[in-house]
Design a protein around this motif. Sequence first.
Motif, PDB file in Angstrom:
ATOM      1  N   THR A   1       0.835  -1.199   0.000  1.00 53.02           N
ATOM      2  CA  THR A   1       0.000   0.000   0.000  1.00 53.02           C
ATOM      3  C   THR A   1       0.874   1.255   0.000  1.00 53.02           C
ATOM      4  OG1 THR A   1      -1.514  -1.277   1.353  1.00 53.02           O
ATOM      5  CG2 THR A   1      -1.997   1.049   1.090  1.00 53.02           C
ATOM      6  N   THR A   2       1.890   1.254   0.854  1.00 52.05           N
ATOM      7  CA  THR A   2       2.817   2.388   0.845  1.00 52.05           C
ATOM      8  C   THR A   2       3.452   2.528  -0.532  1.00 52.05           C
ATOM      9  OG1 THR A   2       3.328   1.767   3.115  1.00 52.05           O
ATOM     10  CG2 THR A   2       4.681   3.471   2.133  1.00 52.05           C
ATOM     11  N   GLY A   3       3.868   1.395  -1.097  1.00 55.57           N
ATOM     12  CA  GLY A   3       4.457   1.414  -2.432  1.00 55.57           C
ATOM     13  C   GLY A   3       3.499   2.011  -3.444  1.00 55.57           C
ATOM     14  N   GLY A   4       2.239   1.573  -3.386  1.00 56.12           N
ATOM     15  CA  GLY A   4       1.236   2.082  -4.319  1.00 56.12           C
ATOM     16  C   GLY A   4       1.009   3.575  -4.144  1.00 56.12           C
ATOM     17  N   LEU A   5       1.012   4.025  -2.879  1.00 58.12           N
ATOM     18  CA  LEU A   5       0.801   5.455  -2.624  1.00 58.12           C
ATOM     19  C   LEU A   5       1.960   6.285  -3.181  1.00 58.12           C
ATOM     20  CD1 LEU A   5      -0.656   5.460   1.008  1.00 58.12           C
ATOM     21  CD2 LEU A   5      -1.843   5.916  -1.133  1.00 58.12           C
ATOM     22  N   VAL A   6       3.181   5.800  -2.991  1.00 61.14           N
ATOM     23  CA  VAL A   6       4.326   6.527  -3.534  1.00 61.14           C
ATOM     24  C   VAL A   6       4.233   6.578  -5.058  1.00 61.14           C
ATOM     25  CG1 VAL A   6       6.828   6.533  -3.811  1.00 61.14           C
ATOM     26  CG2 VAL A   6       5.833   5.989  -1.604  1.00 61.14           C
ATOM     27  N   LEU A   7       3.870   5.451  -5.662  1.00 54.31           N
ATOM     28  CA  LEU A   7       3.690   5.431  -7.114  1.00 54.31           C
ATOM     29  C   LEU A   7       2.620   6.435  -7.527  1.00 54.31           C
ATOM     30  CD1 LEU A   7       3.779   1.696  -8.263  1.00 54.31           C
ATOM     31  CD2 LEU A   7       5.520   3.441  -8.467  1.00 54.31           C
ATOM     32  N   ALA A   8       1.543   6.492  -6.742  1.00 52.52           N
ATOM     33  CA  ALA A   8       0.446   7.411  -7.057  1.00 52.52           C
ATOM     34  C   ALA A   8       0.966   8.845  -7.097  1.00 52.52           C
ATOM     35  CB  ALA A   8      -0.666   7.280  -6.031  1.00 52.52           C
ATOM     36  N   ILE A   9       1.721   9.215  -6.068  1.00 53.12           N
ATOM     37  CA  ILE A   9       2.244  10.582  -6.032  1.00 53.12           C
ATOM     38  C   ILE A   9       3.210  10.810  -7.200  1.00 53.12           C
ATOM     39  CG2 ILE A   9       3.557  12.220  -4.646  1.00 53.12           C
ATOM     40  CD1 ILE A   9       0.823  11.645  -3.536  1.00 53.12           C
ATOM     41  N   MET A  10       3.933   9.755  -7.577  1.00 52.12           N
ATOM     42  CA  MET A  10       4.869   9.881  -8.692  1.00 52.12           C
ATOM     43  C   MET A  10       4.159  10.123 -10.009  1.00 52.12           C
ATOM     44  SD  MET A  10       7.729   6.988  -8.263  1.00 52.12           S
ATOM     45  CE  MET A  10       8.658   7.509  -9.669  1.00 52.12           C
ATOM     46  N   ILE A  11       3.025   9.450 -10.211  1.00 49.73           N
ATOM     47  CA  ILE A  11       2.382   9.561 -11.519  1.00 49.73           C
ATOM     48  C   ILE A  11       1.399  10.720 -11.572  1.00 49.73           C
ATOM     49  CG2 ILE A  11       2.728   7.143 -12.088  1.00 49.73           C
ATOM     50  CD1 ILE A  11      -0.117   6.569 -11.410  1.00 49.73           C
ATOM     51  N   VAL A  12       1.045  11.285 -10.429  1.00 49.24           N
ATOM     52  CA  VAL A  12       0.124  12.429 -10.431  1.00 49.24           C
ATOM     53  C   VAL A  12       0.633  13.573 -11.325  1.00 49.24           C
ATOM     54  CG1 VAL A  12      -0.625  14.356  -8.984  1.00 49.24           C
ATOM     55  CG2 VAL A  12      -1.224  12.036  -8.358  1.00 49.24           C
ATOM     56  N   PRO A  13       1.902  13.999 -11.216  1.00 52.67           N
ATOM     57  CA  PRO A  13       2.335  15.103 -12.078  1.00 52.67           C
ATOM     58  C   PRO A  13       2.204  14.770 -13.564  1.00 52.67           C
ATOM     59  CG  PRO A  13       3.960  14.693 -10.367  1.00 52.67           C
ATOM     60  CD  PRO A  13       2.965  13.588 -10.278  1.00 52.67           C
ATOM     61  N   ILE A  14       2.549  13.535 -13.916  1.00 51.75           N
ATOM     62  CA  ILE A  14       2.507  13.157 -15.330  1.00 51.75           C
ATOM     63  C   ILE A  14       1.074  13.156 -15.847  1.00 51.75           C
ATOM     64  CG2 ILE A  14       2.825  11.187 -16.873  1.00 51.75           C
ATOM     65  CD1 ILE A  14       5.353  10.589 -15.285  1.00 51.75           C
ATOM     66  N   ILE A  15       0.181  12.549 -15.075  1.00 51.51           N
ATOM     67  CA  ILE A  15      -1.220  12.488 -15.502  1.00 51.51           C
ATOM     68  C   ILE A  15      -1.803  13.901 -15.518  1.00 51.51           C
ATOM     69  CG2 ILE A  15      -3.481  11.538 -14.976  1.00 51.51           C
ATOM     70  CD1 ILE A  15      -2.145   9.216 -13.648  1.00 51.51           C
ATOM     71  N   THR A  16      -1.538  14.648 -14.443  1.00 51.25           N
ATOM     72  CA  THR A  16      -2.117  15.987 -14.342  1.00 51.25           C
ATOM     73  C   THR A  16      -1.687  16.876 -15.505  1.00 51.25           C
ATOM     74  OG1 THR A  16      -2.007  15.776 -11.965  1.00 51.25           O
ATOM     75  CG2 THR A  16      -2.377  17.974 -12.831  1.00 51.25           C
ATOM     76  N   ALA A  17      -0.390  16.816 -15.833  1.00 58.01           N
ATOM     77  CA  ALA A  17       0.126  17.692 -16.883  1.00 58.01           C
ATOM     78  C   ALA A  17      -0.627  17.466 -18.188  1.00 58.01           C
ATOM     79  CB  ALA A  17       1.612  17.441 -17.072  1.00 58.01           C
ATOM     80  N   THR A  18      -0.883  16.193 -18.501  1.00 61.34           N
ATOM     81  CA  THR A  18      -1.589  15.892 -19.748  1.00 61.34           C
ATOM     82  C   THR A  18      -3.048  16.317 -19.662  1.00 61.34           C
ATOM     83  OG1 THR A  18      -0.150  13.990 -19.871  1.00 61.34           O
ATOM     84  CG2 THR A  18      -1.944  14.098 -21.461  1.00 61.34           C
ATOM     85  N   ILE A  19      -3.721  15.953 -18.585  1.00 59.44           N
ATOM     86  CA  ILE A  19      -5.151  16.260 -18.460  1.00 59.44           C
ATOM     87  C   ILE A  19      -5.367  17.768 -18.452  1.00 59.44           C
ATOM     88  CG2 ILE A  19      -7.190  16.020 -17.016  1.00 59.44           C
ATOM     89  CD1 ILE A  19      -6.234  13.440 -16.028  1.00 59.44           C
ATOM     90  N   ARG A  20      -4.508  18.481 -17.750  1.00 63.55           N
ATOM     91  CA  ARG A  20      -4.665  19.924 -17.644  1.00 63.55           C
ATOM     92  C   ARG A  20      -4.642  20.576 -19.019  1.00 63.55           C
ATOM     93  NH1 ARG A  20       0.403  21.989 -15.493  1.00 63.55           N
ATOM     94  NH2 ARG A  20       0.916  22.042 -17.690  1.00 63.55           N
ATOM     95  N   GLU A  21      -3.667  20.144 -19.843  1.00 58.73           N
ATOM     96  CA  GLU A  21      -3.573  20.722 -21.188  1.00 58.73           C
ATOM     97  C   GLU A  21      -4.859  20.468 -21.960  1.00 58.73           C
ATOM     98  OE1 GLU A  21      -1.496  22.697 -22.572  1.00 58.73           O
ATOM     99  OE2 GLU A  21      -0.272  22.786 -20.758  1.00 58.73           O
ATOM    100  N   VAL A  22      -5.397  19.256 -21.804  1.00 61.78           N
ATOM    101  CA  VAL A  22      -6.615  18.918 -22.538  1.00 61.78           C
ATOM    102  C   VAL A  22      -7.785  19.767 -22.043  1.00 61.78           C
ATOM    103  CG1 VAL A  22      -8.241  17.082 -23.052  1.00 61.78           C
ATOM    104  CG2 VAL A  22      -5.807  16.585 -22.967  1.00 61.78           C
ATOM    105  N   PHE A  23      -7.897  19.894 -20.735  1.00 62.71           N
ATOM    106  CA  PHE A  23      -8.998  20.684 -20.165  1.00 62.71           C
ATOM    107  C   PHE A  23      -8.921  22.140 -20.636  1.00 62.71           C
ATOM    108  CE2 PHE A  23      -9.909  17.941 -16.177  1.00 62.71           C
ATOM    109  CZ  PHE A  23     -10.507  17.013 -16.992  1.00 62.71           C
ATOM    110  N   LEU A  24      -7.685  22.634 -20.708  1.00 63.48           N
ATOM    111  CA  LEU A  24      -7.519  24.030 -21.120  1.00 63.48           C
ATOM    112  C   LEU A  24      -7.938  24.241 -22.569  1.00 63.48           C
ATOM    113  CD1 LEU A  24      -4.166  25.097 -19.432  1.00 63.48           C
ATOM    114  CD2 LEU A  24      -6.437  26.009 -18.990  1.00 63.48           C
TER     115      LEU A  24
END
Lengths: 323, 382, 349
Positions: free
Chosen positions: A175-198
């Motif tokens: 679970t800790t591993g998954g949470l760290v991965l989650a925080i790691m991939i948040v910037p990557i996912i967010t960057a793409t989604i944000r551009e699309v939303f804009l």
Amino acid sequence: MATTTPPQDQSRRGTGERAPGRLGNVIFKGISTTSGVMILVTLAAVAIFLLYRAWPALVANAEEFADVSFIEGNLWEWVAPLLFGTVLAAVIALVVAMPLSIGIALFISHYAPRRLAQLLGYIIDLLAAIPSVIFGLWGFQWLRPLVEPLFAWLSSNLGFIPLFADYTSPARNITTGGLVLAIMIVPIITATIREVFLQTPRLHEEASLALGSTRWEMIRQAVLPFGRSGIISAAMLGLGRALGETMAILIVLSPGYAINFFLLQAGQHNTIAANIALHFPESSGIAVDALIASGLILFAVTFGVNMLARWIINRRAEFSGAN
Amino acid sequence: MKLATGRRMAGITAISALALTLAACGSDSSADDTTDSGDTGSSEETGGEDMGAELSGTVAGSGASSQENAVQGWLAGFMEANPGATVTYDPTGSGTGREQFINGTVQFAGSDAALDGEELAAAQERCGGTVIEAPLYISPIAVVYNIPDLNDTNINLGPDTIAGIFAGEITNWNDPAIVEANPDIELPDLEIVPVNRSDDSGTTENFTEYLAAAAPEVWTHEPSGLWPVEGTQSGAQTSGVLGVVEAAEGTIAYVDASRVGELGSVAVGVGDEFVPFSPEAAANVVDVSPAAADATDTILTIDLARDTQESGAYPIVLVSYSLACGTYDSEEHASLVQGYLTYVASEEGQNRAAQPDVAGSAPISDGMRERVNAALETISAG
Amino acid sequence: MSVAAPPVPTRTYRRLPAWAPYAVLVASLAVTAGVLTALNGFTIASMFFVSAIVYAVAITATSTAVEGRRWATDRLATTLVTFAFLLAVIPLISLLWIVIGDGVERFGPTFLTTDMVGIFGSMVEGGVAHAIVGTVYVTGIAGLISVPLGIFTAIYLVEYGRGPIKRGITLLVDVMTGIPSIVAGLFAYTMFLVIFGPAYKAALIGGIALAVLMTPYVIRSVEEMLKLVPNELREASYALGVPKWLTIVKVVLRTAVAGITSGIMIATARVIGETAPLLVTVGTIQAMNWNPFDGRIETLPVYVFRQYAQGGPAADRAWAAALTLLLIVMLLNLIGRLVSKFFSPKGGR
């Protein structure tokens, strides 16, 4: 953006160059097509190499692995728990990261004041660059102590659910591993989604608001449908990184080789990529082949996941400007 | 297409490097293809440096990460004395180091384990006959624990108790077996969390060898570089293990002695006494250990006496070997490897690594140094 | 984007005053703090979570009572989006904080301009000059390969490709994003092993490995951006007689340039911190190596990893090197932003 057109002088220059335009078209199309084919060639090269190196391990029987310290039994008995751990960690990461990323992207694109939004976007972009080693160290030193009380509480109060049974401290679990991965991939996912939303057509949004929608209704009617393909695409990017992430898991997780859902126990799971990094330095011969075979299997899994995602997207017609 | 361009450019550099090597070395002897091409890449690193000068040029080594801190000290000392020389060491791990040594990627290697029969044969082929294995890095492995009140004292643990803890049979710090060995210490009612290395390592191999030899009745697993107990807390490399130990109270682990830091360390039961780790105690056990069965004048491998009852000897020791060839294709490699390893074996080199802030290793004895030097004398080009 | 109530005289909307959410927030915080202290469970984390839940319930209930269901849903959505944002941003900010906080200790001009030759034991000197050069080489090579390849592939996918080949390549790109980084490293390593023999180590190999990882990221983001360029623009351009390739270069790419630059920055950022493939391909070295086509080379992520593994004063260097990496990416981002500002058409957002 939809309402702006390119300056006039460009179109005038374009008409002037009509004759060389033909040749330009051919060359340009040629370059583009070659690039597309290069992808195929590159991927084929990677796949062929993987298969070439993995083949001895794929056809080997249990006896040939007798000398390999980390394999008991045959290849599949060894890979199955690793594959399970990989998928489990990636699923935890994606389940946590997707709502967060969509939330951040919406916040930046439609909620935050513009100046703040730009700053936030900048910070998120920066975070994508932090080496995974640092994410691992941070996960172990900062996140782990923070989640430990929560895990202990879950285990002592909801421990009758096998999922949360027998928490062991320190929290070096999946679970800790998954949470760290989650925080790691948040910037990557967010960057793409944000551009699309804009890029959501301004007119759609204004039309929705003009009909008396609340902001949330506007988002549901205009922004989310428009960004759907981008969201899934971003999720695939995130999943790709989560599946293949090596160093952070290596640092955060106490590895184990079991197939179970004891999410809070240490030493139960491991991921394929982390396992390769863990054993590669001290391996030689058939052990290296086996590790590469596990990489090939991960590759195949990603292939399957992507097929599935494509199938889901294609069930409804694509919603984009270019159709 | 970009890919192809890149490759072609690299090809051009490699070809010019080949020309450079041929020019520099004169007639190249009939070495096999692997070593020849291996030669090409690394000689090129010298660029246009003067190859005739003594101890200049470049050699590369790779291997055991356990040696890393000591090697950095040695590299600094050696290159200070020979400013024209560049020696590199890539801490890739022992297995990769042995493999790269055998296939000619590197000219020397560090390994926590001696070459096995098959590897030795391959290495002899690569080296044109003689292979040198010298035990130049001897480091005690400390059994460390994190009990804040007791980190200043050495808790006494006998071999059977240590084995019991790591096998998961002794689970609390106030277990009678521990209390009995420590009459002067008040042990807390605290769960023991054993922590091990998750990667394949020489440290684990030496530690499990010790457990299997000194406590055969409690520790029933075979010695192995990979920890045999499942479902444990573990960390990758020494840093990872230390991270886990520092993260929770009641943890116990085995780490390279130079990294103990603020943690408590166990005094290990040897015979009737308890010996805390020290370079001297570690050197002591190496001195009483016999040479390995297949040792020769150049293969100076040791069969460590794990179950020694010798007074003042600390039995949990890691011996890491330096591997080199008896014959190199180029004069540059031969003289550089010889010079570097001679420096490592010298009193200066060994004492530098022994400093607590460098690697805290145990210096080799004078007798061993003589034998190592005799073996290193045989290195030649040809 | 605030919505003014339409001035319809026959229907009146009952809205909460602007200060209401803040009042509810303060009340929620106070209630949560009180309850948690009473239960002896007061920590920053529990305060954050519990008060967020209390606020969400309170604002939704208040809004439902006063404004009706639709506006209550809107307020709940706002709350959740903001909460998701805070939840994700707090750890990310803490991460930055740690990197900067632990990094500044060793960071400085000397750190940036020295290498690690002759550094051992508890010496606190030494720096990352050689690693910066290595990272620039390796990432630069990866960029030189994957940016053109990625942009043209994306152009092919959006503007030219059709039918099964297009679908095939799209799928392959997706699959390519799933290549574990260490496997990409192994691929490059073996490719060069076969061609140049085992002793050849160079920044080039690492660059190839990273290019394999970077290309799909470039394609993915550029493709998304190109898709978002409205067809009206293309059609307008064609109608004026502009050839297709010029339309793509001057209209499509220019309209999408901000997104493309941002995508390339993300892709670069994604690979610049890769450790595992570089460990396999370029190794580690203490000294400066100016030649990207031959010899081992140090890179920042590998440097961070090795220094951390050594412990002691080396760990400080690891954090300072991470900070250096962060600053390099910041610089890249700045350049990217300037580029997109300079090239992108005016107007819009």
